[in-house]
Design an enzyme around this catalytic site. Structure first.
Site, PDB file in Angstrom:
ATOM      1  N   LYS A 483      49.905  21.738  43.323  1.00 17.43           N
ATOM      2  CA  LYS A 483      49.103  22.864  42.835  1.00 17.43           C
ATOM      3  C   LYS A 483      48.246  23.420  43.978  1.00 17.43           C
ATOM      4  O   LYS A 483      48.035  22.730  44.980  1.00 17.43           O
ATOM      5  CB  LYS A 483      48.218  22.393  41.682  1.00 17.43           C
ATOM      6  CG  LYS A 483      47.291  21.263  42.068  1.00 17.43           C
ATOM      7  CD  LYS A 483      46.578  20.673  40.856  1.00 17.43           C
ATOM      8  CE  LYS A 483      45.659  19.560  41.296  1.00 17.43           C
ATOM      9  NZ  LYS A 483      45.080  18.824  40.182  1.00 17.43           N
ATOM     10  N   TYR A 708      23.366  36.345  63.667  1.00 18.32           N
ATOM     11  CA  TYR A 708      22.589  37.083  62.677  1.00 18.32           C
ATOM     12  C   TYR A 708      21.214  36.467  62.433  1.00 18.32           C
ATOM     13  O   TYR A 708      21.074  35.243  62.420  1.00 18.32           O
ATOM     14  CB  TYR A 708      23.324  37.110  61.337  1.00 18.32           C
ATOM     15  CG  TYR A 708      24.485  38.087  61.282  1.00 18.32           C
ATOM     16  CD1 TYR A 708      24.280  39.454  61.474  1.00 18.32           C
ATOM     17  CD2 TYR A 708      25.772  37.631  61.026  1.00 18.32           C
ATOM     18  CE1 TYR A 708      25.346  40.345  61.407  1.00 18.32           C
ATOM     19  CE2 TYR A 708      26.840  38.513  60.950  1.00 18.32           C
ATOM     20  CZ  TYR A 708      26.628  39.864  61.148  1.00 18.32           C
ATOM     21  OH  TYR A 708      27.655  40.741  61.082  1.00 18.32           O
TER      22      TYR A 708
HETATM   23  C1  LIG Z   1      44.990  17.507  40.485  1.00 20.22           C
HETATM   24  C2  LIG Z   1      45.437  16.552  39.509  1.00 20.22           C
HETATM   25  C3  LIG Z   1      45.886  15.282  39.894  1.00 20.22           C
HETATM   26  C4  LIG Z   1      45.845  14.770  41.293  1.00 20.22           C
HETATM   27  O1  LIG Z   1      44.556  14.311  41.623  1.00 20.22           O
HETATM   28  P1  LIG Z   1      44.270  13.670  43.070  1.00 20.22           P
HETATM   29  O2  LIG Z   1      42.902  13.147  42.968  1.00 20.22           O
HETATM   30  O3  LIG Z   1      44.389  14.777  44.042  1.00 20.22           O
HETATM   31  O4  LIG Z   1      45.292  12.629  43.257  1.00 20.22           O
HETATM   32  C5  LIG Z   1      46.413  14.466  38.917  1.00 20.22           C
HETATM   33  N1  LIG Z   1      46.466  14.859  37.633  1.00 20.22           N
HETATM   34  C6  LIG Z   1      46.000  16.061  37.214  1.00 20.22           C
HETATM   35  C7  LIG Z   1      46.108  16.434  35.785  1.00 20.22           C
HETATM   36  C8  LIG Z   1      45.465  16.940  38.132  1.00 20.22           C
HETATM   37  O5  LIG Z   1      45.017  18.127  37.726  1.00 20.22           O
END
Ligand SMILES: *Cc1c(COP(=O)(O)O)cnc(C)c1O
Length: 810
Positions: A483, A708
């Site tokens: 993702k 700045y």
């Molecule tokens: C993002 C996510 C993960 C992975 O989590 P990590 O801490 O990056 O391993 C697992 N399960 C769900 C539902 C997530 O949204």
């Protein structure tokens, strides 16, 4: 080519089933994905990361008929006509065969080890001495227990000298490598804290590495590697600053981009001009120089050749090309072994079905009829649509190709015709020796790069994956979280590697992300975390599998499928065990099950939940409660459904902390990219490195201010560097005024003044730095995140899309 019965005495076997002992083999295979044609392969069922026995059916299918295995229960009757050798340890057997092959050679074999610089010394030496020797070098960084064996296997009668790299990560490994390589000469490059992991002390690491030289008659090393306790190792040829050194460094003058070394060797003083200024390169040049002197090279020749050295881009890079091409750029060396690695990487790419190869002649290769045929045979079995050869000596290769091909006499000739070749919509591998300068072709084909890049190390991704895999019981699946553009590191580029390495599922947040992966040829099942009604059409179109998290989405998806008479569509039921984000609460399960049981439209593929703080000690009891609630809910659902489903709850930090909760699958997220708050012994490698360059340097007096609002107040006369990264690139504004640190030429420097939109300023008063120097933006991501009260996840995913991603595979 060997026959099975000739090698049998050299491997320690317990049993054989060998209907055809005269079967010949020339390829040592261990990975079925890399087998193009099976005959002449001897397949080893390695069990280090995955159980290789599981791949025997696939290897047999591809025509392999000779196997070395360790599973005593393995039923060979399913494989008529195949030969089997049982050994205790299949990797060991592969090493024994490599050692047997090596024993046929009486040429100088130079073993190279050390903490840093092994690969570069090997590659430079290859360039430096190739004119006199047909020199073999182990490919890329093939220096492990497996890599060394495969390297040695490539030695042929044409080679006059060999450079073999050896790397160890824990005590006990070097003796095995030494047995195989049996170096006649040794090179020790350096000792440093790198890869401290498996060693108790620097001394222990040093002693382990030194075992490579057990039989070597000559060893070349910098004298600086000895500490007082190691006097006993002093018996070798050294370079350094001391009178006792064989090659003594008298003086060193650094210029803008080169260094002059004043050296003393056998009472002769000479100067050497080196085209680098960094310490590591100068050390490596000194090692190479002393090796050349030891081999009998004259100082004049050495001077000319050292001056022609170039920094190595030693990596296979995957770049976005113009005209919808993906370009795999590997233009620093060329030989059969590294060509094979590059072709394997090409085969992993799914983003286009058209695959092309531009291949230059090999430097230093004396083509014979048999080596020409070997190259042509190797190319003919590749899934290639077109081959473009560069160099007239490759004409006989062209004649033996069955794939459409073109030949250009020189790189210039290719460049002239390039625009007429319609190189579009393909994955294109550019593979050539340094001399052919194929990088000129690459420059025309690759989209122009911005100065700030995020380098993505695909090999590190593979490593991290196998680190986590090693924590899982047999049969536990891996769902890889891709993702948010794979946590900022890429789309199909990452997914291709994960698919090639056989993860079981991919997960994206939104339908669009999944659609993009499908369009790039990814075939793994893909779960979508946040689907909604408006995207159902695309879910079907791209065969994505939705997370079902509420009664509303369940009802509407079932209705949607029913209208189209679709049955048994895979969905993933999300249970809320305490996160309170998405998912069914315990009291909603009954209603959900009523719907699921009464329809044929869907089939529950997996049941899952998410933990709120799996890596946290203080939340441990809550985590355990979540796990037990999940187990309770899942058992109830399964029994009501009447079929078993895949269950999963672990994210990255849960994998190491709660092995009891792995169930049927784990969801690997940030760990795959090299971050885990408490990796507990796993050796992770960071996948992304954000890099920029110094645009300008200013010398300011202490009365001035920087940036700045005059926030960058100077306390002394200062040297200030402006770098091309700002908050619009994802360099958080909270990192201004000294909170953020970056690394330049190995030295840490702090920000000064406010971060601007596209730039920021660094105080480089105390270090060597010049315009154009490379800057590592997040030398320690955990620390940086902590300093501004966030987590690595936010910084990684916040690197903006205008920062170009450059992928490489070492
Ligand atoms: C993002 C996510 C993960 C992975 O989590 P990590 O801490 O990056 O391993 C697992 N399960 C769900 C539902 C997530 O949204």
């Amino acid at each position: 080519m060997y026959t099975l019965d000739t090698i049998l005495p050299y491997i320690n076997h317990s049993k054989i089933s060998m209907p055809f002992p005269q079967t010949t083999f020339s390829v040592l295979a261990y990975d079925t994905r890399k087998i193009r044609v099976g005959d002449h392969c001897l397949f080893f069922a390695l069990v280090q990361q995955r159980d290789g026995h599981r791949y025997i059916p696939e290897a047999y299918e591809k025509g392999v008929r000779s196997f070395v295995i360790s599973d005593t229960e393995f039923d060979v009757r399913l494989y008529p006509g195949a030969n089997f050798v049982w050994v205790e340890n299949t990797l060991r057997a592969l090493q024994e065969i490599a050692a047997y092959h090596r024993s046929h050679f009486s040429i100088p074999i130079i073993g190279i080890t050390g903490s840093n610089g092994k690969t570069i010394v090997k590659t430079w030496l290859h360039q430096l001495i190739s004119a006199e020797y047909n020199c073999y070098q182990s490919p890329k960084s093939y220096n492990s227990q497996l890599g060394v064996a495969l390297s040695l296997w490539n030695l042929t009668a044409e080679h006059k000298i060999a450079l073999i790299e050896a790397g160890v990560s824990k005590a006990g490994e070097m003796a095995v490598l030494e047995e195989m390589i049996q170096p006649t000469m040794g090179i020790f490059t350096s000792i440093g804290p790198a890869h401290q992991g498996g060693f108790d002390s620097l001394e222990q690491k040093f002693q382990e590495k030194w075992k490579l030289f057990k039989r070597a008659k000559t060893v070349v090393a910098p004298s600086s590697v000895w500490s007082h306790s190691l006097e006993e190792y002093r018996d070798c040829i050294t370079w350094g600053r001391e009178d006792s050194d064989d090659l003594q460094l008298l003086e060193l003058h650094r210029d803008r981009d080169s260094t002059i070394l004043e050296l003393l060797y056998k009472k002769q003083v000479f100067s050497l001009s080196v085209p680098f200024i960094d310490k590591a390169s100068i050390d490596n040049v000194l090692t190479c120089t002393l090796v050349m002197l030891t081999l009998g090279y004259g100082i004049d020749v050495i001077k000319i050749r050292i001056l022609a050295l170039r920094p190595l881009e030693m990596r296979l890079q995957l770049k976005k090309g113009k005209y919808n091409n993906s370009i795999i750029d590997d233009t620093y060396s060329n030989d059969l072994a590294s060509l094979q690695i590059a072709l394997d990487f090409l085969a992993q790419q799914n983003q286009s079905s058209i695959k092309r190869l531009i291949l230059s002649d090999f430097e230093g290769e004396e083509w014979t009829k048999s080596s020409i045929l070997k190259l042509a045979d190797m190319l003919n079995v590749q899934p290639l649509d077109q081959i473009i050869l560069v160099g007239s000596r490759l004409e006989p290769v062209k004649e033996n190709l069955s794939i459409p091909s073109l030949l250009f006499e020189s790189t210039d000739a290719l460049l002239e015709s390039l625009q007429h070749l319609s190189l579009v919509d393909s994955v294109l591998l550019l593979k050539g020796g340094r001399k052919f300068e194929l990088e000129r072709v690459s420059r025309l084909l690759v989209e122009k790069s911005h100065d700030t890049i995020l380098e993505i190390n695909l090999k590190a991704l593979e490593n991290n994956l196998s680190q986590y895999r090693s924590c899982l019981k047999k049969g536990v699946k891996i769902m890889a979280m891709v993702k948010a553009f794979s946590y900022g590191s890429g789309s199909f580029e990452i997914a291709n590697v994960l698919q090639f390495n056989k993860v079981d599922y991919l997960t994206v947040a939104f339908v669009d992300e999944g659609a993009e992966l499908r369009r790039a040829g990814i075939t793994l099942p893909i779960m979508v975390l946040s689907p909604h009604e408006g995207t159902f059409d695309d879910i079907l179109l791209y065969r994505l599998e939705p997370e079902i998290y509420s009664l509303r989405i369940l009802k509407s998806f079932v209705a949607f499928l029913k209208e189209r008479s679709i049955e048994a569509y895979p969905v993933h039921l999300k249970l809320d065990t305490g996160m309170h984000r998405l998912g069914f609460m315990k009291d909603e399960i009954e209603d959900a099950l009523t719907i699921v049981r009464s329809t044929l439209s869907i089939r529950v593929a997996t049941l899952f939940s998410h933990l709120v703080g799996a890596g946290s000690d203080t939340l441990k009891s809550f985590t355990i409660e979540q796990i037990s609630l999940f187990e309770h809910m899942a058992t109830e659902i399964e029994s009501s459904l009447g079929y078993t489903v895949i269950k999963h709850i672990c994210n990255t930090s849960c994998i190491v902390h709660h092995p009891e909760a792995h169930y049927d699958m784990v969801r690997l997220g940030i760990g795959a990219y090299g971050f885990d708050m408490a990796p507990n012994g796993l050796q992770l490698e960071e996948v992304g490195s954000l890099k920029t360059t110094i645009t300008q340097i200013k010398h300011l007096s202490k009365t001035e201010t920087v940036g700045y609002d005059r926030r960058g107040v100077l306390l002394r006369d200062s040297k200030i560097a402006t770098v091309k990264i700002g908050y619009a690139d994802g360099y958080d504004r909270r990192l201004g005024n000294g909170v953020g640190t970056m690394l330049i030429n190995g030295e840490s420097v702090s920000t000064i003044g406010n971060i601007c939109m596209d730039m920021c300023m660094l105080d480089v008063t105390d270090i060597d730095a010049k315009e154009g120097d490379e800057v590592l933006v997040f030398p320690d991501l955990d620390q940086v995140a902590h300093n501004i009260g966030t987590i690595p996840y936010e910084l990684l995913t916040g690197i903006s899309s205008r920062v170009k991603r450059v992928y490489f595979y070492e």
